[in-house]
Design a protein around this motif. Sequence first.
Motif, PDB file in Angstrom:
ATOM      1  N   GLN A  22       0.830  -1.212   0.000  1.00  0.00           N
ATOM      2  CA  GLN A  22       0.000   0.000   0.000  1.00  0.00           C
ATOM      3  C   GLN A  22       0.864   1.262   0.000  1.00  0.00           C
ATOM      4  O   GLN A  22       0.547   2.256  -0.655  1.00  0.00           O
ATOM      5  CB  GLN A  22      -0.926  -0.011   1.209  1.00  0.00           C
ATOM      6  CG  GLN A  22      -1.976  -1.111   1.176  1.00  0.00           C
ATOM      7  CD  GLN A  22      -2.729  -1.239   2.483  1.00  0.00           C
ATOM      8  OE1 GLN A  22      -2.872  -0.278   3.234  1.00  0.00           O
ATOM      9  NE2 GLN A  22      -3.207  -2.447   2.774  1.00  0.00           N
ATOM     10  N   PHE A  23       1.971   1.206   0.737  1.00  0.00           N
ATOM     11  CA  PHE A  23       2.901   2.324   0.808  1.00  0.00           C
ATOM     12  C   PHE A  23       3.453   2.667  -0.582  1.00  0.00           C
ATOM     13  O   PHE A  23       3.462   3.832  -0.996  1.00  0.00           O
ATOM     14  CB  PHE A  23       4.034   1.965   1.775  1.00  0.00           C
ATOM     15  CG  PHE A  23       5.241   2.846   1.694  1.00  0.00           C
ATOM     16  CD1 PHE A  23       5.197   4.180   2.097  1.00  0.00           C
ATOM     17  CD2 PHE A  23       6.449   2.334   1.236  1.00  0.00           C
ATOM     18  CE1 PHE A  23       6.326   4.992   2.033  1.00  0.00           C
ATOM     19  CE2 PHE A  23       7.578   3.130   1.177  1.00  0.00           C
ATOM     20  CZ  PHE A  23       7.526   4.469   1.572  1.00  0.00           C
ATOM     21  N   LEU A  24       3.889   1.667  -1.324  1.00  0.00           N
ATOM     22  CA  LEU A  24       4.407   1.898  -2.677  1.00  0.00           C
ATOM     23  C   LEU A  24       3.292   2.331  -3.629  1.00  0.00           C
ATOM     24  O   LEU A  24       3.491   3.200  -4.486  1.00  0.00           O
ATOM     25  CB  LEU A  24       5.069   0.624  -3.210  1.00  0.00           C
ATOM     26  CG  LEU A  24       6.333   0.137  -2.495  1.00  0.00           C
ATOM     27  CD1 LEU A  24       6.823  -1.168  -3.120  1.00  0.00           C
ATOM     28  CD2 LEU A  24       7.436   1.187  -2.537  1.00  0.00           C
ATOM     29  N   ALA A  25       2.121   1.724  -3.457  1.00  0.00           N
ATOM     30  CA  ALA A  25       0.999   1.993  -4.363  1.00  0.00           C
ATOM     31  C   ALA A  25       0.590   3.460  -4.358  1.00  0.00           C
ATOM     32  O   ALA A  25       0.254   4.024  -5.411  1.00  0.00           O
ATOM     33  CB  ALA A  25      -0.186   1.112  -3.991  1.00  0.00           C
ATOM     34  N   LYS A  26       0.617   4.102  -3.201  1.00  0.00           N
ATOM     35  CA  LYS A  26       0.175   5.498  -3.102  1.00  0.00           C
ATOM     36  C   LYS A  26       1.000   6.417  -4.004  1.00  0.00           C
ATOM     37  O   LYS A  26       0.458   7.298  -4.676  1.00  0.00           O
ATOM     38  CB  LYS A  26       0.245   5.966  -1.643  1.00  0.00           C
ATOM     39  CG  LYS A  26      -0.817   5.330  -0.766  1.00  0.00           C
ATOM     40  CD  LYS A  26      -0.624   5.678   0.705  1.00  0.00           C
ATOM     41  CE  LYS A  26      -1.643   4.945   1.575  1.00  0.00           C
ATOM     42  NZ  LYS A  26      -1.394   5.165   3.017  1.00  0.00           N
ATOM     43  N   LYS A  30      -0.168   8.317  -7.497  1.00  0.00           N
ATOM     44  CA  LYS A  30       0.081   9.759  -7.590  1.00  0.00           C
ATOM     45  C   LYS A  30       0.780  10.107  -8.908  1.00  0.00           C
ATOM     46  O   LYS A  30       0.511  11.154  -9.502  1.00  0.00           O
ATOM     47  CB  LYS A  30       0.944  10.212  -6.409  1.00  0.00           C
ATOM     48  CG  LYS A  30       1.275  11.693  -6.378  1.00  0.00           C
ATOM     49  CD  LYS A  30       2.332  12.020  -5.330  1.00  0.00           C
ATOM     50  CE  LYS A  30       3.694  11.518  -5.773  1.00  0.00           C
ATOM     51  NZ  LYS A  30       4.778  11.919  -4.842  1.00  0.00           N
ATOM     52  N   GLN A  31       1.652   9.208  -9.371  1.00  0.00           N
ATOM     53  CA  GLN A  31       2.389   9.452 -10.610  1.00  0.00           C
ATOM     54  C   GLN A  31       1.571   9.161 -11.868  1.00  0.00           C
ATOM     55  O   GLN A  31       2.021   9.435 -12.975  1.00  0.00           O
ATOM     56  CB  GLN A  31       3.667   8.604 -10.638  1.00  0.00           C
ATOM     57  CG  GLN A  31       4.726   9.043  -9.644  1.00  0.00           C
ATOM     58  CD  GLN A  31       6.019   8.250  -9.796  1.00  0.00           C
ATOM     59  OE1 GLN A  31       6.131   7.385 -10.664  1.00  0.00           O
ATOM     60  NE2 GLN A  31       6.993   8.534  -8.963  1.00  0.00           N
ATOM     61  N   GLY A  32       0.384   8.596 -11.693  1.00  0.00           N
ATOM     62  CA  GLY A  32      -0.482   8.365 -12.851  1.00  0.00           C
ATOM     63  C   GLY A  32      -0.488   6.958 -13.401  1.00  0.00           C
ATOM     64  O   GLY A  32      -1.025   6.711 -14.491  1.00  0.00           O
ATOM     65  N   HIS A  33       0.093   6.008 -12.675  1.00  0.00           N
ATOM     66  CA  HIS A  33       0.078   4.615 -13.114  1.00  0.00           C
ATOM     67  C   HIS A  33      -1.256   3.965 -12.743  1.00  0.00           C
ATOM     68  O   HIS A  33      -1.923   4.380 -11.792  1.00  0.00           O
ATOM     69  CB  HIS A  33       1.237   3.844 -12.485  1.00  0.00           C
ATOM     70  CG  HIS A  33       2.582   4.412 -12.818  1.00  0.00           C
ATOM     71  ND1 HIS A  33       3.153   4.285 -14.064  1.00  0.00           N
ATOM     72  CD2 HIS A  33       3.452   5.151 -12.077  1.00  0.00           C
ATOM     73  CE1 HIS A  33       4.325   4.894 -14.080  1.00  0.00           C
ATOM     74  NE2 HIS A  33       4.528   5.439 -12.881  1.00  0.00           N
ATOM     75  N   GLN A  49     -10.799   3.000  -2.103  1.00  0.00           N
ATOM     76  CA  GLN A  49     -10.500   4.368  -1.659  1.00  0.00           C
ATOM     77  C   GLN A  49      -9.258   4.922  -2.362  1.00  0.00           C
ATOM     78  O   GLN A  49      -9.158   6.127  -2.601  1.00  0.00           O
ATOM     79  CB  GLN A  49     -10.281   4.383  -0.138  1.00  0.00           C
ATOM     80  CG  GLN A  49     -11.529   4.046   0.666  1.00  0.00           C
ATOM     81  CD  GLN A  49     -11.225   3.830   2.148  1.00  0.00           C
ATOM     82  OE1 GLN A  49     -10.095   3.992   2.585  1.00  0.00           O
ATOM     83  NE2 GLN A  49     -12.248   3.450   2.908  1.00  0.00           N
ATOM     84  N   LEU A  50      -8.319   4.037  -2.697  1.00  0.00           N
ATOM     85  CA  LEU A  50      -7.084   4.474  -3.353  1.00  0.00           C
ATOM     86  C   LEU A  50      -7.232   4.550  -4.876  1.00  0.00           C
ATOM     87  O   LEU A  50      -6.352   5.067  -5.560  1.00  0.00           O
ATOM     88  CB  LEU A  50      -5.936   3.506  -3.015  1.00  0.00           C
ATOM     89  CG  LEU A  50      -5.472   3.477  -1.555  1.00  0.00           C
ATOM     90  CD1 LEU A  50      -4.474   2.340  -1.348  1.00  0.00           C
ATOM     91  CD2 LEU A  50      -4.840   4.808  -1.169  1.00  0.00           C
ATOM     92  N   GLY A  51      -8.342   4.034  -5.390  1.00  0.00           N
ATOM     93  CA  GLY A  51      -8.530   4.009  -6.842  1.00  0.00           C
ATOM     94  C   GLY A  51      -7.848   2.830  -7.494  1.00  0.00           C
ATOM     95  O   GLY A  51      -7.394   2.906  -8.636  1.00  0.00           O
ATOM     96  N   ILE A  52      -7.767   1.723  -6.757  1.00  0.00           N
ATOM     97  CA  ILE A  52      -7.097   0.510  -7.238  1.00  0.00           C
ATOM     98  C   ILE A  52      -8.106  -0.623  -7.350  1.00  0.00           C
ATOM     99  O   ILE A  52      -8.909  -0.837  -6.435  1.00  0.00           O
ATOM    100  CB  ILE A  52      -5.964   0.102  -6.266  1.00  0.00           C
ATOM    101  CG1 ILE A  52      -4.881   1.190  -6.237  1.00  0.00           C
ATOM    102  CG2 ILE A  52      -5.367  -1.237  -6.644  1.00  0.00           C
ATOM    103  CD1 ILE A  52      -3.843   0.979  -5.155  1.00  0.00           C
TER     104      ILE A  52
END
Length: 270
Positions: A22-26, A30-33, A49-52
């Motif tokens: 989750q830490f890496l995913a945020k 944010k970078q658009g991946h 909630q994170l859009g994943i």
Amino acid sequence: MSSSSSSSSLKIGIIGFGTFGQFLAKTMIKQGHTLTATSRTDYSQHSLQLGIQFFRDVNEFLEADNDVILLCTSIISLSGVLDSMPISSLKRSSTLFVDVLSVKEHPRELLLRKLPEESDILCTHPMFGPESGKNGWKDLTFMYDKVRIRDEVICSNFLNIFATEGCRMLQMTCEEHDKLAAKSQFITHTIGRTLAEMDAKFTPIDTKGFQTLVQLKDSTMRDSFDLYSGLFLHNRFARQELENLEHALHKVKEMLVQRMSDVLGTEKTA
């Protein structure tokens, strides 16, 4: 080749969506991946909630046409996770597999043995986590080894995730990493857990040095014993470093005993 391989945006699937995943995913979001995830625990609500997109079914996850599959499992569970993956469900046989484990020769050997020959392999170790990287990744070290890379574009785009955040990008072999990690990370965790066994805690007369030791103990004890045991079991250089530590402690004790003998002997003859 998928459309994303021609641009900097990647489709990244994460296996093991715990704290570190989750830490890496945020940052990746944010970078658009574009991210998907799967895990033994159901993180569908948190992923939403994170859009994943979260998949409970591993087959559906592997069919999601990811450019990159990021393995965020524990050290000791990686082999079982790879064995349980229905690799034939992969949409793209040339998918880039990336691990982020704290040991490197172990995942390198497993990935080469268990993945299809067409799959690319990048072994990495972000030398930071949710605590040390909470205020950004600038100047934090990201180690990587291009084990088997054919699609340099996708590999470069993935590495740029960390370079863009200001990481110190360090390319080295998995063997060299494990040699250095046994002397640094493993010893750090060993000292921290030894202090925990001694119940080291703050006192009213602490020196700065002792405060640092207690903070080290607290920091290492936040990591699971699975992580610590993995650093020992799956890094072939760790056993020697543990013996070196034992020998060094014994040597220091001998020096103290000898000094005590010398001093007491002198006092008796004075």
